[in-house]
Design a protein around this motif. Structure first.
Motif, PDB file in Angstrom:
ATOM      1  N   PHE A   9       4.571 -23.049  11.669  1.00  0.00           N
ATOM      2  CA  PHE A   9       6.254 -22.571  10.769  1.00  0.00           C
ATOM      3  C   PHE A   9       6.463 -21.389  10.434  1.00  0.00           C
ATOM      4  O   PHE A   9       4.823 -20.678  10.184  1.00  0.00           O
ATOM      5  CB  PHE A   9       6.189 -23.317   9.891  1.00  0.00           C
ATOM      6  N   GLY A  10       7.001 -20.862  11.065  1.00  0.00           N
ATOM      7  CA  GLY A  10       7.463 -19.513  10.602  1.00  0.00           C
ATOM      8  C   GLY A  10       8.639 -19.195   9.799  1.00  0.00           C
ATOM      9  O   GLY A  10       9.239 -19.546  10.084  1.00  0.00           O
ATOM     10  N   ILE A  11       8.946 -18.425   8.722  1.00  0.00           N
ATOM     11  CA  ILE A  11       9.295 -17.570   8.140  1.00  0.00           C
ATOM     12  C   ILE A  11      10.081 -15.776   8.433  1.00  0.00           C
ATOM     13  O   ILE A  11       9.416 -15.299   8.723  1.00  0.00           O
ATOM     14  CB  ILE A  11       9.723 -17.531   6.973  1.00  0.00           C
ATOM     15  N   LEU A  57      14.647 -25.681  10.756  1.00  0.00           N
ATOM     16  CA  LEU A  57      14.192 -26.148   9.748  1.00  0.00           C
ATOM     17  C   LEU A  57      14.329 -26.135   8.876  1.00  0.00           C
ATOM     18  O   LEU A  57      15.315 -27.392   8.136  1.00  0.00           O
ATOM     19  CB  LEU A  57      11.931 -26.337   9.534  1.00  0.00           C
ATOM     20  N   ASP A  58      14.813 -25.567   8.214  1.00  0.00           N
ATOM     21  CA  ASP A  58      15.107 -25.022   6.756  1.00  0.00           C
ATOM     22  C   ASP A  58      16.243 -24.007   6.843  1.00  0.00           C
ATOM     23  O   ASP A  58      15.345 -22.704   7.673  1.00  0.00           O
ATOM     24  CB  ASP A  58      14.290 -25.341   5.520  1.00  0.00           C
ATOM     25  N   ILE A  59      16.721 -23.518   5.821  1.00  0.00           N
ATOM     26  CA  ILE A  59      17.204 -21.827   5.589  1.00  0.00           C
ATOM     27  C   ILE A  59      18.112 -22.019   4.263  1.00  0.00           C
ATOM     28  O   ILE A  59      18.107 -22.886   3.802  1.00  0.00           O
ATOM     29  CB  ILE A  59      18.936 -21.944   6.480  1.00  0.00           C
ATOM     30  N   LEU A  68      16.492 -16.864   4.410  1.00  0.00           N
ATOM     31  CA  LEU A  68      14.994 -16.757   4.847  1.00  0.00           C
ATOM     32  C   LEU A  68      15.051 -17.887   5.387  1.00  0.00           C
ATOM     33  O   LEU A  68      15.588 -18.949   5.274  1.00  0.00           O
ATOM     34  CB  LEU A  68      14.490 -17.562   3.866  1.00  0.00           C
ATOM     35  N   VAL A  69      15.280 -18.030   6.949  1.00  0.00           N
ATOM     36  CA  VAL A  69      14.558 -19.043   8.162  1.00  0.00           C
ATOM     37  C   VAL A  69      13.445 -19.256   8.402  1.00  0.00           C
ATOM     38  O   VAL A  69      12.663 -18.594   8.807  1.00  0.00           O
ATOM     39  CB  VAL A  69      15.676 -18.266   9.329  1.00  0.00           C
ATOM     40  N   VAL A  70      13.759 -20.350   8.437  1.00  0.00           N
ATOM     41  CA  VAL A  70      12.078 -21.099   8.568  1.00  0.00           C
ATOM     42  C   VAL A  70      12.061 -22.036  10.185  1.00  0.00           C
ATOM     43  O   VAL A  70      13.030 -22.601  10.032  1.00  0.00           O
ATOM     44  CB  VAL A  70      11.758 -22.476   7.200  1.00  0.00           C
ATOM     45  N   SER A  71      11.409 -21.624  10.469  1.00  0.00           N
ATOM     46  CA  SER A  71      11.495 -22.719  12.140  1.00  0.00           C
ATOM     47  C   SER A  71      10.310 -23.167  12.773  1.00  0.00           C
ATOM     48  O   SER A  71       9.379 -21.958  11.797  1.00  0.00           O
ATOM     49  CB  SER A  71      12.374 -22.203  13.433  1.00  0.00           C
ATOM     50  N   ASP A 378      15.279  -7.632  11.444  1.00  0.00           N
ATOM     51  CA  ASP A 378      13.882  -7.069  11.722  1.00  0.00           C
ATOM     52  C   ASP A 378      13.182  -8.724  11.848  1.00  0.00           C
ATOM     53  O   ASP A 378      13.337 -10.131  12.127  1.00  0.00           O
ATOM     54  CB  ASP A 378      13.040  -7.398  10.280  1.00  0.00           C
ATOM     55  N   PHE A 379      12.374  -8.171  13.087  1.00  0.00           N
ATOM     56  CA  PHE A 379      12.260  -8.857  14.097  1.00  0.00           C
ATOM     57  C   PHE A 379      10.829  -9.888  13.086  1.00  0.00           C
ATOM     58  O   PHE A 379      10.186 -11.100  13.936  1.00  0.00           O
ATOM     59  CB  PHE A 379      11.796  -8.919  15.694  1.00  0.00           C
ATOM     60  N   THR A 380      10.324  -9.759  12.068  1.00  0.00           N
ATOM     61  CA  THR A 380       9.335  -9.901  11.832  1.00  0.00           C
ATOM     62  C   THR A 380       9.334 -11.088  11.929  1.00  0.00           C
ATOM     63  O   THR A 380      10.192 -11.659  10.570  1.00  0.00           O
ATOM     64  CB  THR A 380       8.580  -9.341  10.869  1.00  0.00           C
ATOM     65  N   VAL A 381       8.234 -12.378  11.969  1.00  0.00           N
ATOM     66  CA  VAL A 381       8.089 -13.591  11.755  1.00  0.00           C
ATOM     67  C   VAL A 381       6.651 -13.974  10.918  1.00  0.00           C
ATOM     68  O   VAL A 381       5.435 -13.351  11.432  1.00  0.00           O
ATOM     69  CB  VAL A 381       8.100 -14.862  13.543  1.00  0.00           C
ATOM     70  N   VAL A 382       6.478 -14.112   9.948  1.00  0.00           N
ATOM     71  CA  VAL A 382       5.490 -14.613   9.019  1.00  0.00           C
ATOM     72  C   VAL A 382       5.319 -16.131   8.887  1.00  0.00           C
ATOM     73  O   VAL A 382       5.695 -17.202   8.934  1.00  0.00           O
ATOM     74  CB  VAL A 382       6.103 -13.810   7.439  1.00  0.00           C
ATOM     75  N   PRO A 383       3.829 -16.290   9.454  1.00  0.00           N
ATOM     76  CA  PRO A 383       3.552 -17.393  10.314  1.00  0.00           C
ATOM     77  C   PRO A 383       2.888 -17.873   8.125  1.00  0.00           C
ATOM     78  O   PRO A 383       2.668 -17.475   7.169  1.00  0.00           O
ATOM     79  CB  PRO A 383       2.045 -17.374  10.321  1.00  0.00           C
TER      80      PRO A 383
END
Length: 897
Positions: A9-11, A57-59, A68-71, A378-383
């Protein structure tokens, strides 16, 4: 929903654009925050499921309009592959290209344009298969109207996108008014990605935005094909010459300045270049929903030998669960999205004053607030680490992932308490309060897996679902469980689609007025997407029930179903259509006064039956149910309680019959009993004008006790819908009190319609002759089942009080009844005259007191006096003692009575 597999999962975060504080819409109301609009549109993206897409998955939203977008997330990307390996073979380019087209075609067929396609957003799983990410940003932001940054990287933007200029937003509607990017803008970006794979390097990666835009403008002005312009570079030309003619043809079809001449993604997918890949591709199978006419088992396949061996030696059973389920458990296991961002140093905070305008002075020096760069993308994705969840589930045995259901059939059907035979190891957790159980990750894990298997076997396993629902319903599966309890079946989507929901009707105006006032504290239901769904579902119900009219309150009834089945309007409509006939039969007639008045009269009788002191007080100050209870029953409490309480209340309500809502009303009054007894009329009005805090779990438990201690005929209503007869297989563990009176076949001993005026003139409920007989049989059965040898006659279940004259009483009465003649029962002061029968009556106050007499008013008046004196559980035999004349149950009492 796809299985977790090897994915993580990433946010990621972005900020929605803010409205000026004094800005209002055309209706005079404040504009809906862009964050709420994004949240509503995002829900559709959760329904997009394809092997070539990263699953959303979630927002959620936090302060300062931060989203906050989770995918689904994978650590490898196409950009890293190019950087690591440089140019790759053509066969690999064709494979990656075809998989890209599979994802794009699926998006375009569902009306979604990526517009953000780049090598950074093409992820690769462990098997090097393509997973498109960030594909929903353009759609969820209303094509860029809800954010302050452009969607997409300039070097991948198609010429028509750049020519359309910055996003322009209509000030009245808030929607984007510039030409929207079409699917062919993705084809341009797809062509650039293919070209990068051929060259083994990124195009224009080292150029700034100004230089990149200059290059693209040159292409637009030039009469040459972009491919020919690229080939002016000797390195590019040599690389392209080493590829096949089909690949160069695909590049030309993609990199065409004119969007009209550019190929579609579906056309490219059929290109001869991808012939071999099409032969090897496995068709994507859409997930089959629970309620459908399709055969749900048609795509089931037995596992291969290799898969069986792999699964047998694999300990990662969690990876076979769906992503939504694993993410739900991740949150329960302590997952905190904001904490993850803070740890990664990405939790941005704005300064208190961030809208101060810039201004200049004579010498050119500028003062004021600079642009907040946090608003930019910001294209940063945090696992998101799954270690904590896996640690919590480390001791769960493998068998728990695959529970057997057939063992449940061996459970004794007559058990008195609702228990889950499939989760015996969770007995201690099942006794905890519901709010604790819903946050217990191990408990929810077992319950979710059990329900998932039961719902897969619906409707065959409906009795098991009903039995498990008596324990609790996990929030993750509540929508489908409610549908199963309401017996929703068949082609619900086909039925819903067949209703014309677009043609204007006379009720449109009222619906449009009610929706913006319905549970607008709920962020999802306050979004424009929810308002549109609300209107379609409500119109569909009104149009499919021509005998009814739209009443205020119907929107509140719809809200819980829509909130749970937001992405399945058809299921929400089907649940609403099944719910209203069961609990609100005839409530939405054009003239529903008789139905509501009967309902309120029965409610008053129940209050007097269970709490005569409270009933006497409320009647004494004139605070009748008409003043406060109509919104309760017309909306089944959905108008007076917030949604997070309604779902818990309805979890039990749906298991009860049409009279259970009356018991809920009594339990609410009992929670407020102390205050109501001390209040006058005005204070009571103020108390219910803003519903006070109610303990819902206590309310549910009290309602069940009230329901089980009320004779079923006491809640008889002539306007209730007769239900079909239930068998023990349909509803297991049914006791006498949990059956609906309307389920039983009618006879001369049954209840019959009572005029409203007569019903409202009585304080006590009525009981049918067959109910009295059955209660007596239950009492006798209780004596025979007693584990001791002592006589139990000192504590019977019912007490029959015959109010006829002594002469009539001695001619014949019911067995074990006592005689208190109405003419001599009360003193001038209104108290009961002392006698042996009155002593018996006083000693058995906690039993059900059934007053019998002739067909006159004496029995009802006697019962009313008992209620006035504070006797509880008093009811009157319907149709008098004469109803027993032909039954042989009337006997001559002993001479000493």
């Amino acid at each position: 929903m796809p299985a977790l597999g090897t994915a993580g999962f990433g946010i990621r975060t972005f900020y929605a654009a803010t409205h000026p504080n004094d800005k209002c819409g055309a209706n005079g109301l404040p504009l809906t925050p862009n964050s709420v609009k994004i949240l509503g549109r995002f829900q559709f993206l959760k329904t997009l499921s394809h092997p070539r897409l990263c699953q959303y998955l979630d927002i959620s939203k936090t302060k300062h309009e931060c989203m906050l977008v989770v995918s689904e997330h994978h650590s490898s990307s196409l950009k890293e592959l190019i950087k690591k390996e440089g140019s790759i073979g053509e066969s690999e380019i064709v494979r990656v290209g075809y998989q890209l087209l599979e994802g794009l075609c699926y998006l375009h067929n569902n009306g979604v344009v990526h517009r953000n396609l780049s090598v950074e957003h093409v992820l690769l799983d462990v098997e090097k298969n393509v997973k498109l990410s960030e594909h929903g940003l353009y759609y969820m932001t209303d094509y860029g109207a809800d954010v302050s940054f452009p969607i997409g990287l300039p070097r991948y933007m198609a010429p028509e996108v750049l020519c359309s200029g910055p996003v322009r937003v209509d000030e009245e509607t808030g929607h984007c008014v510039q030409p929207l990017s079409g699917p062919k803008s993705d084809v341009w970006a797809f062509g650039l990605i293919l070209l990068q794979l051929v060259l083994g390097k990124e195009i224009w990666a080292r150029l700034g935005i100004k230089e990149t835009l200059h290059k693209i403008v040159e292409m637009i002005k030039s009469d040459m094909s972009p491919i020919d312009i690229f080939q002016q570079d000797a390195t590019v030309a040599s690389k392209l010459q080493g590829t096949s003619r089909e690949l160069r043809d695909v590049l030309r079809l993609c990199l065409t300045v004119s969007a009209a001449k550019r190929a579609k993604s579906s056309e490219l997918k059929q290109h001869p270049l991808f012939r071999d890949e099409r032969m090897k591709a496995v068709p994507h199978k859409e997930e089959v929903r629970m309620c459908t006419t399709e055969l749900r088992c048609k795509d089931l396949e037995l596992p291969t030998y290799e898969e069986t061996i792999e699964n047998e030696f694999s300990d990662d059973h969690l990876s076979r669960r769906s992503m939504s389920e694993v993410f739900y458990l991740w949150r329960l296991a302590g997952g905190d999205l904001e904490a993850v961002l803070r740890k990664a140093g990405l939790a941005k905070t704005r300064r208190p004053v961030h809208l101060l305008p810039c201004y200049g002075i004579v010498d050119g020096e500028v003062f004021g607030q600079d642009r907040d760069f946090a608003e930019l993308l910001d294209f940063t994705v945090v696992p998101l680490s799954q270690e904590q969840l896996r640690y919590r589930l480390r001791d769960v045995p493998a068998t728990a992932y695959y529970p057997l259901l057939e063992e449940e059939s061996k459970v004794v059907e007559t058990q008195s308490l609702p228990t889950s035979p499939s989760s015996g190891e969770l007995t201690s957790s099942a006794s905890l309060p519901l709010v604790i159980r819903e946050k217990d990750v191990e408990y929810q894990f077992h319950r979710i897996i059990l329900y998932e298997r039961l719902l897969a076997a619906y409707p065959f396993k409906r009795p098991c679902i009903w039995r498990e629902a008596r324990v609790d319903i996990p929030p993750l599966v509540r929508a489908n469980v409610w549908a199963a309890i309401l017996e929703v079946e068949g082609d619900v989507e086909g039925m819903y689609d067949s209703i014309d929901k677009e043609t204007p009707t006379t009720t449109d105006r009222q619906i449009e007025v009610d929706i913006p006032r319905c549970h607008q504290y709920h962020e999802l239901l306050s979004s424009p997407s929810a308002h549109a769904k609300f209107k379609r579902v409500l119109k569909a119900w009104v149009l499919s029930n021509q005998q009814y009219v739209y009443w205020q309150g119907l929107d509140s009834l719809c809200a819980p179903f829509l909130a749970l089945s937001f992405n399945n309007e058809a299921l929400a409509f089907a649940c609403l259509s099944a719910f209203i006939p069961k609990y609100l039969h005839k409530f939405f007639l054009r003239d529903n006064s008789a139905v509501i008045q009967e309902y309120l009269a029965v409610f008053s009788h129940l209050i007097a039956f269970h709490d005569p002191e409270l009933s006497n007080h409320l009647d004494g100050i004139g605070f009748i149910p008409d003043l406060y209870a109509i919104p309760w029953f017309l909306t089944m409490y959905a108008h007076v309680f917030p949604l997070h309480k309604i779902v818990h209340l309805w979890d039990t309500l749906l298991l009860g019959n049409s009279s259970f809502p009356l018991c809920i009303g009594v339990s609410i009054l009992q929670q407020l009993r102390d205050r109501l007894l001390s209040f006058g009329f005005n204070e009571c009005i103020l108390l219910f004008s803003d519903m006070p805090e109610i303990d819902i779990e206590r309310c549910v438990q009290d309602s069940i006790k009230i329901f089980c201690s009320t004779p079923k005929s006491a809640t008889y209503r002539q306007h209730a819908r007769p239900n079909k007869k239930k068998t023990s297989e349909d509803r297991p563990n049914l006791s006498y009190y949990s059956r609906d009176y309307h389920d039983q076949p009618q006879s001369e001993l049954s209840m019959e319609p009572i005029p409203i005026d007569e019903l409202k003139g009585e304080k006590c409920c009525r009981i049918s002759a067959e109910d009295l007989i059955e209660l007596g049989e239950l009492a006798g059965a209780a004596y025979s089942r007693s584990p001791t040898k002592k006589r139990q006659t000192s504590k019977p279940m019912i007490l029959i009080v015959d109010v006829r004259s002594p002469e009539d009483f001695r001619r014949g009465t019911l067995q074990d009844s006592i005689n208190i003649p109405f003419q001599t029962a009360f003193s001038p002061e209104g108290d009961l005259n002392p006698c042996s029968a009155v002593q018996t009556l006083n000693s058995r106050r906690n039993q059900v007191i059934i007053v019998v007499g002739n067909r006159g008013r004496n029995a009802a008046n006697f019962a009313n006096e008992l209620v006035r004196l504070g006797y509880s559980r008093v009811c009157v035999l319907h149709k008098g003692l004469d109803v027993f004349r032909t039954t042989g149950l009337i006997t001559v009492p002993p001479a000493d009575i």
